[in-house]
Design a protein around this motif. Structure first.
Motif, PDB file in Angstrom:
ATOM      1  N   TRP A   6       0.837  -1.207   0.000  1.00 45.86           N
ATOM      2  CA  TRP A   6       0.000   0.000   0.000  1.00 45.86           C
ATOM      3  C   TRP A   6       0.869   1.253   0.000  1.00 45.86           C
ATOM      4  CZ3 TRP A   6      -0.114   3.562   4.092  1.00 45.86           C
ATOM      5  CH2 TRP A   6      -1.047   4.587   3.956  1.00 45.86           C
ATOM      6  N   SER A   7       1.886   1.242   0.866  1.00 43.91           N
ATOM      7  CA  SER A   7       2.716   2.439   0.968  1.00 43.91           C
ATOM      8  C   SER A   7       3.469   2.689  -0.338  1.00 43.91           C
ATOM      9  CB  SER A   7       3.696   2.308   2.129  1.00 43.91           C
ATOM     10  OG  SER A   7       4.678   1.351   1.826  1.00 43.91           O
ATOM     11  N   SER A  11       3.121   6.140  -2.637  1.00 42.94           N
ATOM     12  CA  SER A  11       4.187   7.133  -2.560  1.00 42.94           C
ATOM     13  C   SER A  11       5.298   6.861  -3.581  1.00 42.94           C
ATOM     14  CB  SER A  11       4.708   7.153  -1.124  1.00 42.94           C
ATOM     15  OG  SER A  11       6.049   7.430  -1.055  1.00 42.94           O
ATOM     16  N   GLU A  40       1.468  15.744  -7.361  1.00 44.23           N
ATOM     17  CA  GLU A  40       1.702  15.509  -5.936  1.00 44.23           C
ATOM     18  C   GLU A  40       0.434  14.977  -5.264  1.00 44.23           C
ATOM     19  OE1 GLU A  40       3.063  18.797  -3.529  1.00 44.23           O
ATOM     20  OE2 GLU A  40       3.515  17.441  -1.891  1.00 44.23           O
TER      21      GLU A  40
ATOM     22  N   PRO C  46      -0.834  16.531  -1.512  1.00 45.66           N
ATOM     23  CA  PRO C  46      -1.251  15.140  -1.344  1.00 45.66           C
ATOM     24  C   PRO C  46      -2.756  15.064  -1.110  1.00 45.66           C
ATOM     25  CG  PRO C  46       0.264  15.843   0.406  1.00 45.66           C
ATOM     26  CD  PRO C  46       0.244  16.923  -0.597  1.00 45.66           C
ATOM     27  N   THR C  49      -4.268   9.888  -0.736  1.00 49.66           N
ATOM     28  CA  THR C  49      -3.834   8.852   0.195  1.00 49.66           C
ATOM     29  C   THR C  49      -4.561   9.062   1.509  1.00 49.66           C
ATOM     30  OG1 THR C  49      -1.694   9.104  -0.840  1.00 49.66           O
ATOM     31  CG2 THR C  49      -1.785   7.735   1.120  1.00 49.66           C
ATOM     32  N   LEU C  55      -2.848  10.481   5.044  1.00 50.06           N
ATOM     33  CA  LEU C  55      -1.933   9.381   5.330  1.00 50.06           C
ATOM     34  C   LEU C  55      -0.676   9.424   4.464  1.00 50.06           C
ATOM     35  CD1 LEU C  55      -4.431   6.442   5.809  1.00 50.06           C
ATOM     36  CD2 LEU C  55      -3.350   7.855   7.526  1.00 50.06           C
ATOM     37  N   GLN C  56      -0.542  10.459   3.636  1.00 51.37           N
ATOM     38  CA  GLN C  56       0.597  10.524   2.727  1.00 51.37           C
ATOM     39  C   GLN C  56       1.945  10.426   3.439  1.00 51.37           C
ATOM     40  OE1 GLN C  56       0.358  10.668  -0.791  1.00 51.37           O
ATOM     41  NE2 GLN C  56       2.488  10.109  -0.477  1.00 51.37           N
ATOM     42  N   LEU C  58       2.648   9.078   6.188  1.00 45.81           N
ATOM     43  CA  LEU C  58       2.801   7.721   6.721  1.00 45.81           C
ATOM     44  C   LEU C  58       3.206   6.770   5.599  1.00 45.81           C
ATOM     45  CD1 LEU C  58       2.417   5.903   9.217  1.00 45.81           C
ATOM     46  CD2 LEU C  58       0.127   5.407   8.358  1.00 45.81           C
ATOM     47  N   ALA C  59       2.552   6.903   4.442  1.00 41.46           N
ATOM     48  CA  ALA C  59       2.894   6.041   3.316  1.00 41.46           C
ATOM     49  C   ALA C  59       4.340   6.255   2.914  1.00 41.46           C
ATOM     50  CB  ALA C  59       1.965   6.333   2.135  1.00 41.46           C
ATOM     51  N   ASP C  60       4.766   7.529   2.870  1.00 39.73           N
ATOM     52  CA  ASP C  60       6.155   7.826   2.532  1.00 39.73           C
ATOM     53  C   ASP C  60       7.093   7.141   3.509  1.00 39.73           C
ATOM     54  OD1 ASP C  60       5.291   9.369   0.515  1.00 39.73           O
ATOM     55  OD2 ASP C  60       5.744  11.295   1.434  1.00 39.73           O
ATOM     56  N   ILE C  62       6.590   4.531   5.596  1.00 39.24           N
ATOM     57  CA  ILE C  62       6.617   3.061   5.523  1.00 39.24           C
ATOM     58  C   ILE C  62       7.357   2.609   4.283  1.00 39.24           C
ATOM     59  CG2 ILE C  62       5.178   1.005   5.310  1.00 39.24           C
ATOM     60  CD1 ILE C  62       3.052   2.446   6.889  1.00 39.24           C
ATOM     61  N   LYS C  63       7.095   3.310   3.173  1.00 43.11           N
ATOM     62  CA  LYS C  63       7.768   2.924   1.943  1.00 43.11           C
ATOM     63  C   LYS C  63       9.277   3.026   2.096  1.00 43.11           C
ATOM     64  CE  LYS C  63       9.005   5.669  -0.886  1.00 43.11           C
ATOM     65  NZ  LYS C  63       9.176   6.794  -1.777  1.00 43.11           N
ATOM     66  N   LEU C  64       9.726   4.125   2.675  1.00 44.24           N
ATOM     67  CA  LEU C  64      11.170   4.305   2.828  1.00 44.24           C
ATOM     68  C   LEU C  64      11.756   3.254   3.769  1.00 44.24           C
ATOM     69  CD1 LEU C  64      11.560   8.163   2.966  1.00 44.24           C
ATOM     70  CD2 LEU C  64      12.451   6.617   1.257  1.00 44.24           C
ATOM     71  N   ALA C  66      10.758   0.301   4.134  1.00 40.96           N
ATOM     72  CA  ALA C  66      10.774  -1.026   3.511  1.00 40.96           C
ATOM     73  C   ALA C  66      11.664  -1.079   2.291  1.00 40.96           C
ATOM     74  CB  ALA C  66       9.350  -1.408   3.114  1.00 40.96           C
ATOM     75  N   ARG C 237      13.934  11.834   7.527  1.00 41.08           N
ATOM     76  CA  ARG C 237      12.711  12.612   7.277  1.00 41.08           C
ATOM     77  C   ARG C 237      11.835  12.675   8.513  1.00 41.08           C
ATOM     78  NH1 ARG C 237      10.892  13.919   2.138  1.00 41.08           N
ATOM     79  NH2 ARG C 237       8.737  13.705   2.769  1.00 41.08           N
TER      80      ARG C 237
END
Lengths: 140, 391, 323, 171, 127
Positions: A6-7, A11, A40, C46, C49, C55-56, C58-60, C62-64, C66, C237
């Motif tokens: 999801w993330s 992003s 964005e 944003p 999300t 939640l943008q 947060l998504a950033d 978690i993505k980073l 992982a 970040r």
């Protein structure tokens, strides 16, 4: 839903690389940042360093001089990474096919995940391609 | 030289340059000592390709030399081939070409104002100018069918006619744009952080500008009155009244002001052309084979003079076609502008010539002061610099 | 010590108003900042999300976290690995001394204001170290600029933060908040100049336009952060967002009465969030207005204007106290 | 306006000054002059034009493969004088044998010609004698030394094959 | 702070962003997008296989398979520069250009558009 996936879908950070394009695609990419299209909204930001990016958005046919630099940039993008060939020069060489100093498309140099045809593609096409790429990612 | 000197590579990939380009810049501390240009990252072999393509195919190849001044290149090409053939396009086509070329100048200058804002970190300016630029692009799409590469010209005329409806829309768009440009002309110089970054930066004295053969707004910002639209009129510029905007500032601020001034002039030209748009055909038929001849055509692209030299040999393909895009002419003056300046001023100074590297190539800063080697850093740029330097 | 006290302490350090709450707050503030910036530029920012893009961040993050974490071979591994973690720890340490839910912070002692000012300097030193450890030219210049920039903002910021302390007669942030609550007015009333300088100072600390000189994208890619990727970048970040909470919380505590308000029914945390969001809003709005300064302009401008003004503020306060 | 006063004046004085060295000169149309000189007289002609007619701007240098010889065109501009709004484009051509192409540099007269002279070497292999900075301008690093892409004997496919062989990919 | 008023105004009003792709963007009439060759699926069979379009194409984006009136056509979206020269030159107006531009695909094959003639089982073109 898998939270990591999801993330990732939400992003996608973009690193823009010009591998010998005519500028048309580059300005259309920048145009996608402007208030009228505003990528964005989807969490896409243009980053200056390849190390921060998820999507390597490449424009232009790969010239011989830039090929190695391009490969190195590609290696610097951390996994998981996606390559987007933006514009027809990046897809196949476009109008510069059969020129002596080009590689006729970036898929000759690095694997490509999404081809965006157009000369140059409109900003909507970037959004469309991103959505297609992310949808594919979500379903994988 | 002290130990505080070191190397910052900028390019072939650098956020300040949306295109790959390489200049070797030698710095001492925060000051630039020497600059050397290395081009060729976007060298695709286009000039050779012209020899293998017919004149019609060349129209679209030449357009893609540069995506921003596509119209200027194509117009220059069309002028050149028409000169080789010895024909003149219909008057209406001349006017339509002028209209599209000026629309392109408006879009290019607005784009530049935004990019210049972005270079000094003022993204809001970028966002607003690019939002308004979308209007121009919409008008372009309406008039020609594409946003950026317009494919307006054919050899012997233009491909699409302007309908009264389009003209109305263009006029309406122009009125709106004029207001916006007036607003920017007021707002940008009023912003002190901008002027602090622009005044006295990137000086190019008039004599140097002439000697180094700078072109376009860069030259005019050094106070030299040279504009191909007046000096060597083509299309409808011979009867269109307009002024050449010059400025004696010789710095980045002057280049901003020249471009803003030219925006108003472009709007004036557009008004004139739309008002005096003659009726008649838009295209004449031309033979496929071009008799042996040679011709030089020059066009004032948004970035300066764009010169094409063509030589035909009686077949449907040119014998030789040479393109010199405006940015290449300005590269010669870049070292002079940068020398003695701050490193932090590099991006804005470079942006001030409105570089369009697809026409021309990347930046690396080499330090002669520090002998210390940077062992094994993975930086993609440095190796290249070393190589270039080693030569 | 009974187990209830231990449990309460653990709860307050880890959950509320400790680490988890602060992280959530930090992500929320990043969203506010990005959103204000985008809206000032006539766009959404944003948006897709979560609700309104909430939640943008947060998504950033978690993505980073992982993502693959590339360590270039040339970097100084110890500094490179330690920098993000150290930065995060420092920010948390600092945040524990800022009153968030009540007049008293989790940790509080006489003189902690001085300690906080010291920590703020450490941020820049860490940025410098991180840049140095990256052994990349961009990172190095970014790090040097970060260190150089402290020369500009540190003195006026410190002097302006001392202002409320002089008024309250104490060097503890919690006590200053308590004093404001007891006196019934906010120290910004006597301290407007100091407040303005503090805002400028905190913008320089969190390195955003017009003082994003160490991270100037168009000049030096991403400054001292250039070589960081994946997890480390995520932590950096996050630390940056927490810095935003910290600096805005500190300014609120010192100048705007901290987590107290005229209506006693509303809990302190709400007041805190309202006030800090206003500060974040101001920062985001200012961010949209300015172009970046050059490093020399920033330092000389600061010494030319900000330092005299902050000293003037102190003199005014002293005069007020004498009367 | 359409009279060619200026153009004729330039042509006449050039004819008078250079005589034998001036092989050919013609006014193609208003504002366009094409002339051919011996390569030995190249520098003198350009200085003469610059000093007497203020033709001080070089637009570009283009080369043409003419079989046994390489023709090099210097596209000069200038001469905006009293009473005239516009400038003259003066294309000065010299030839040099393909087997041993050599030309003197004109950067001493017009410094702006530097990049164009480098380009002409890249593309045609014309050695510019006395050039201050004779590096490659546009071709990739590791480019084979005897390949000059705009010469007619090099077809695109030949160039590609040759580069693959020597690995001239900028690597 | 020169653009402060403008920014403040923007804060209060709705952004000028299009909500693409959630609402379809209305393309401007006459803009050049996807190429459609009327070979064959339709009954009028306009294409006569003259090959003019292939000769003028600057990007080698069209391919003719077979010869003459029974040929099939291929259009490579990944090569086409959308100039519309083939549309102009076609003597039978068999080539048209739509305004569609969202052609992105994850592999090269997805960028090739086949315009095949309708054939009967023996492989001959239906009249």
């Amino acid at each position: 839903m898998d939270i990591v996936k999801w993330s990732r879908v939400k992003s996608p950070w973009v690193f823009h690389f010009n591998a010998g394009g005519c500028n048309g695609c580059d300005i259309e990419l920048l145009a996608a940042l402007n208030p009228k299209f505003d990528i964005e909204r989807f969490g896409m930001i243009l980053r200056g360093s390849p190390r921060h990016a998820d999507v390597l958005l490449c424009t232009g046919t790969v010239t011989r001089q830039i090929r190695d630099r391009f490969k190195r940039i590609y290696d610097q993008v951390p996994e998981p990474k996606f390559v987007m060939a933006f514009g027809n020069c990046a897809c196949s060489g476009g109008v510069f096919q059969k020129c002596y100093n080009v590689h006729e498309g970036i898929d000759k140099v690095v694997p490509v995940n999404m081809y965006v045809p157009g000369c140059p593609p409109r900003p909507q096409a970037i959004i469309d391609a991103a959505v297609k790429l992310l949808t594919a990612l979500q379903q994988s | 030289m002290s130990d505080s000197t070191f190397t910052i590579p900028i390019g072939p990939q650098h956020p300040a340059l949306k295109e790959p380009e390489h200049i070797t810049v030698t710095i001492d501390g925060e000051y630039v000592v020497d600059v050397k240009v290395r081009l060729g990252y976007v060298h695709r072999g286009g000039e050779k390709a012209f020899e293998a393509r017919t004149y019609t195919q060349g129209l679209y190849l030449v357009e893609r030399i540069c995506g921003i001044c596509a119209m200027a290149h194509q117009l220059c090409y069309a002028n050149n081939v028409e000169g080789l053939l010895g024909i003149t396009p219909p008057r209406r086509a001349d006017f339509i070409r002028t209209i599209i070329a000026e629309l392109e100048r408006v879009h290019s200058h607005l784009l530049w104002v935004g990019i210049a804002g972005h270079e000094i970190g003022w993204d809001t300016l970028f966002m607003y100018t690019w939002r308004d630029r979308e209007l121009v692009l919409d008008l372009m799409e309406l008039a020609t069918g594409n946003r950026v590469t317009h494919a307006t010209n054919a050899i012997g005329g233009v491909r699409r006619d302007l309908t009264p409806d389009m003209i109305n829309q263009i006029l309406k768009g122009m009125r709106h744009l004029e207001e916006r440009v007036k607003y920017y002309a007021k707002a940008v110089p009023a912003e002190r952080t901008v002027m602090k970054r622009a005044v006295g930066v990137g000086i190019l004295k008039p004599q140097e500008a002439v000697d180094l053969c700078a072109v376009g707004p860069t030259l005019r910002a050094s106070g030299i009155k040279r504009d191909i639209r007046k000096d060597d009129p083509y299309s409808a510029y011979d009867e269109t009244p307009f002024d050449i905007i010059t400025n004696d500032g010789c710095d980045v601020a002057a280049r901003v002001l020249v471009r803003v001034g030219e925006l108003f002039e472009s709007l004036k030209i557009l008004d004139y052309c739309i008002e005096h748009l003659p009726s008649g055909p838009i295209r004449v038929r031309v033979p496929i084979n071009v008799p042996p001849a040679e011709n030089v055509s020059i066009v004032e692209a948004p970035r300066g003079e764009d010169i094409h030299y063509g030589k035909s040999n009686g077949t449907d393909k040119p014998e030789r076609y040479k393109v010199r895009a405006p940015t290449l002419a300005n590269w010669a003056s870049v070292p002079t502008m940068l020398k003695g300046g701050y490193v932090a001023d590099l991006p804005i100074t470079l942006a001030a010539i409105d570089p369009c590297m697809s026409c021309t190539d990347r930046i690396a800063i080499i330090d002669i002061g520090k002998r210390k080697k940077w062992v094994g850093s993975t930086d993609q740029l440095r190796r290249h610099i070393k190589k270039c330097h080693g030569k | 010590m009974s187990w209830q006290v231990v449990a309460y302490d653990l709860f307050s350090v880890l959950i509320y108003p400790g680490i988890i709450f602060l992280v959530a707050l930090a992500l929320f503030y990043q969203w506010v900042d990005r959103r204000v910036y985008a809206r000032a530029q006539n766009r959404y920012g944003p948006h897709h999300t979560g609700p309104r893009g909430l939640l943008q961040p947060l998504a950033d993050l978690i993505k980073l976290l992982a993502k693959e974490d590339i360590e270039p071979s040339a970097v100084d591994k110890m500094i490179f690995r330690a920098a993000p973690i150290l930065l995060l720890t420092l920010v948390f340490t600092a945040l524990f001394m800022v009153p968030i839910s009540g007049t008293s912070a989790i940790v509080s002692f006489e003189g902690d204001l001085i300690f906080l000012i010291f920590i703020m300097t450490l941020f820049a030193i860490l940025a410098f170290l991180a840049g140095w450890g990256s052994t990349n030219r961009f990172s190095l210049v970014g790090g040097m600029r970060a260190a150089l920039q402290t020369l500009g903002y540190e003195v006026p910021l410190a002097v302006s933060l001392i202002g409320p302390a002089i008024l309250a007669g104490t060097l503890s942030v919690s006590n200053i908040v308590a004093w404001q609550a007891a006196e019934g007015f906010w120290s910004i009333l006597l301290n407007p100049l100091g407040f303005g300088i503090a805002i400028i100072g905190i913008i320089a600390i969190i390195e955003v336009v017009p003082f994003d000189i160490p991270e100037a994208e168009t000049e030096i890619v991403a400054g001292w952060q250039t070589e960081f990727s994946g997890r480390k970048l995520g932590l950096l970040r996050l630390a940056h967002d927490l810095e935003l909470v910290f600096v805005s919380g500190l300014v609120v505590a010192l100048f705007l009465g901290g987590p107290t308000g005229p209506i006693p029914l509303i809990p302190g945390i709400i007041w805190f969030i309202i006030k800090t969001v206003i500060i974040v809003f101001i920062i985001g709005f200012i961010r949209a207005q300015f172009a970046r300064f050059r490093i020399d302009q920033m330092v000389s401008g600061s010494w030319k204007y900000l330092v005299p003004l902050s000293i003037l503020q102190i003199i005014i306060l002293q005069l007020y106290l004498m009367i | 306006m359409a009279t060619l006063n200026r153009e004729n004046k330039i042509v006449d004085s050039l004819k008078e000054k250079f005589g034998q060295n001036l092989l050919e000169i013609k006014i193609q149309k208003p504002r366009r002059i094409f002339a051919t000189v011996l390569s030995s007289a190249l520098k003198d002609t350009i200085s003469f034009l610059k000093d007497n007619f203020s033709i001080n701007h070089i637009s570009t240098i283009s080369g043409v493969d003419m079989g046994k010889e390489i023709g090099v065109y210097y596209h000069l501009m200038g001469n905006k004088v009293e009473g005239y709004d516009n400038e003259i484009v003066f294309s000065l051509k010299v030839t040099t044998p393909k087997s041993d192409p050599k030309l003197p540099t004109i950067t001493t007269i017009i410094p702006g010609a530097e990049l164009y002279e480098r380009e002409i070497y890249d593309m045609f292999g014309v050695v510019i004698e006395g050039h201050p900075d004779p590096r490659t301008l546009v071709l990739p690093d590791g480019w084979p030394e005897d390949v000059f892409p705009l010469r007619k004997e090099w077809k695109v496919d030949d160039i590609k094959a040759k580069i693959e062989k020597v690995g001239g990919d900028g690597s | 702070m020169a653009m402060r008023d403008e920014c403040a105004k923007s804060l209060l009003k709705k952004p000028s962003t299009l909500v693409y792709p959630f609402e379809k963007y209305e393309s401007i009439p006459g803009s050049r997008g996807k190429i459609v060759i009327n070979t064959l699926e339709s009954s009028d069979n306009k294409c006569i296989g003259c090959g003019l379009c292939i000769r003028v194409c600057p990007a080698f984006a069209l391919e003719m398979i077979g010869k003459g009136p029974t040929c099939d056509m291929k259009w490579y979206a990944g090569r086409c520069v959308f100039c519309g020269e083939c549309v102009d030159i076609c003597p039978r107006s068999a080539i048209t250009q739509e305004t569609t531009y969202d052609l992105a695909d994850s592999n090269q094959d997805g960028l090739i558009y086949d315009y095949k003639r309708k054939r009967n089982p023996e492989g001959n073109v239906k009249e």
